[in-house]
Design an enzyme around this catalytic site. Sequence first.
Site, PDB file in Angstrom:
ATOM      1  N   HIS A  96       1.120  -1.252  -0.375  1.00 52.07           N
ATOM      2  CA  HIS A  96       0.016  -0.150   0.089  1.00 52.07           C
ATOM      3  C   HIS A  96       0.826   1.374  -0.062  1.00 52.07           C
ATOM      4  O   HIS A  96       2.219   0.959   0.576  1.00 52.07           O
ATOM      5  CB  HIS A  96      -0.747   0.711   1.547  1.00 52.07           C
ATOM      6  CG  HIS A  96      -2.015   1.350   0.986  1.00 52.07           C
ATOM      7  ND1 HIS A  96      -1.938   2.345   1.127  1.00 52.07           N
ATOM      8  CD2 HIS A  96      -4.047   0.455   0.993  1.00 52.07           C
ATOM      9  CE1 HIS A  96      -3.348   3.022   1.263  1.00 52.07           C
ATOM     10  NE2 HIS A  96      -3.989   2.448   0.880  1.00 52.07           N
ATOM     11  N   GLU A 165      -4.077   1.558  -7.545  1.00 53.49           N
ATOM     12  CA  GLU A 165      -4.465   2.280  -6.756  1.00 53.49           C
ATOM     13  C   GLU A 165      -3.143   3.868  -7.217  1.00 53.49           C
ATOM     14  O   GLU A 165      -2.424   4.075  -6.387  1.00 53.49           O
ATOM     15  CB  GLU A 165      -4.101   2.216  -5.197  1.00 53.49           C
ATOM     16  CG  GLU A 165      -5.242   1.434  -4.808  1.00 53.49           C
ATOM     17  CD  GLU A 165      -5.719   1.426  -3.388  1.00 53.49           C
ATOM     18  OE1 GLU A 165      -6.370   2.019  -2.631  1.00 53.49           O
ATOM     19  OE2 GLU A 165      -4.584   1.441  -2.183  1.00 53.49           O
TER      20      GLU A 165
HETATM   21  P1  13P Z   1     -10.066   6.331  -0.527  1.00 48.88           P
HETATM   22  O1  13P Z   1     -10.934   5.391  -1.013  1.00 48.88           O
HETATM   23  O2  13P Z   1     -10.650   6.573   1.011  1.00 48.88           O
HETATM   24  O3  13P Z   1      -9.541   7.121  -1.806  1.00 48.88           O
HETATM   25  O4  13P Z   1      -8.503   5.301  -0.377  1.00 48.88           O
HETATM   26  C1  13P Z   1      -8.131   4.341  -1.007  1.00 48.88           C
HETATM   27  C2  13P Z   1      -7.174   2.979  -0.036  1.00 48.88           C
HETATM   28  O5  13P Z   1      -5.608   4.238  -0.314  1.00 48.88           O
HETATM   29  C3  13P Z   1      -7.479   1.385   0.131  1.00 48.88           C
HETATM   30  O6  13P Z   1      -6.232   0.916  -0.036  1.00 48.88           O
END
Ligand code: 13P
Length: 247
Positions: A96, A165
């Site tokens: 992450h 992400e």
């Molecule tokens: P948000 O959905 O709050 O933007 O976060 C995404 C995230 O980092 C999930 O791991």
Amino acid sequence: MKYFIGNWKMFGVPKSINILKKINSFQLNDKNKKKYRIVITPPLTLIEKFAAYSKTKKIFIGSQNCYHKDPFSSNTSAVSAHMIKSVGAKYTLIGHSDNRAEGDNDYILKKKVQFALKNKLKIIFCIGENKIEKKNKKTLTILKKQLTNVLEKKFNKNDIIIAYEPIWSIGTGKLPTATELRKITIQIKKILKNIYKKNTFPVLYGGSVDGNSVKIFKEIEEIDGFLIGGASKSSKKFIDIIKNYYR
Ligand code: 13P
């Protein structure tokens, strides 16, 4: 199958299990329930309790990270894949951007992946570019590096899920366009195909996913689900994402 994965980050106390209970009631009565899998990654303090509850349900519990040594070590505050697995988790996030920012490099991430797989945890491997990299059109170069520096052909591909992400989208409300995201998802699948000579990886999207933004992304059939932060801390918001996805 699609995935709806709720990453709680630093949120939750024992009574927050009520959120899980509400999600479970919804799922039991949902006519689309066979089409998707729900995974929740609560903080470490709640994994054992949540996993015990979920044992007889269709919700899976995961960890948000694991340490790069195994099974035990003398590193204060560290928790290994072995320990996480021993309390009932089935999945773990690895890579992450929060943890990359705190020092997880490719070498460490590869160790984490190895130990998680060894302990039979399924991995949700997170990748993503930052705002400057996007601006400089480096997105694909970065994603390719993040994937090829860590994943190896010998790793069991059936136990790996990729979550794209973009860092600039996490918690900001900023979203890639559907065209952009479709293109990137296809590229990620191509890179994986080059490593594994197989085209079966689930690739999820994460970053400001909620009941509204999911409507934009549900048209992109290449996306196999979502990694949801903020909106996963409320049963209603999390359920709305699933409802709107299938509406
Ligand atoms: P948000 O959905 O709050 O933007 O976060 C995404 C995230 O980092 C999930 O791991």
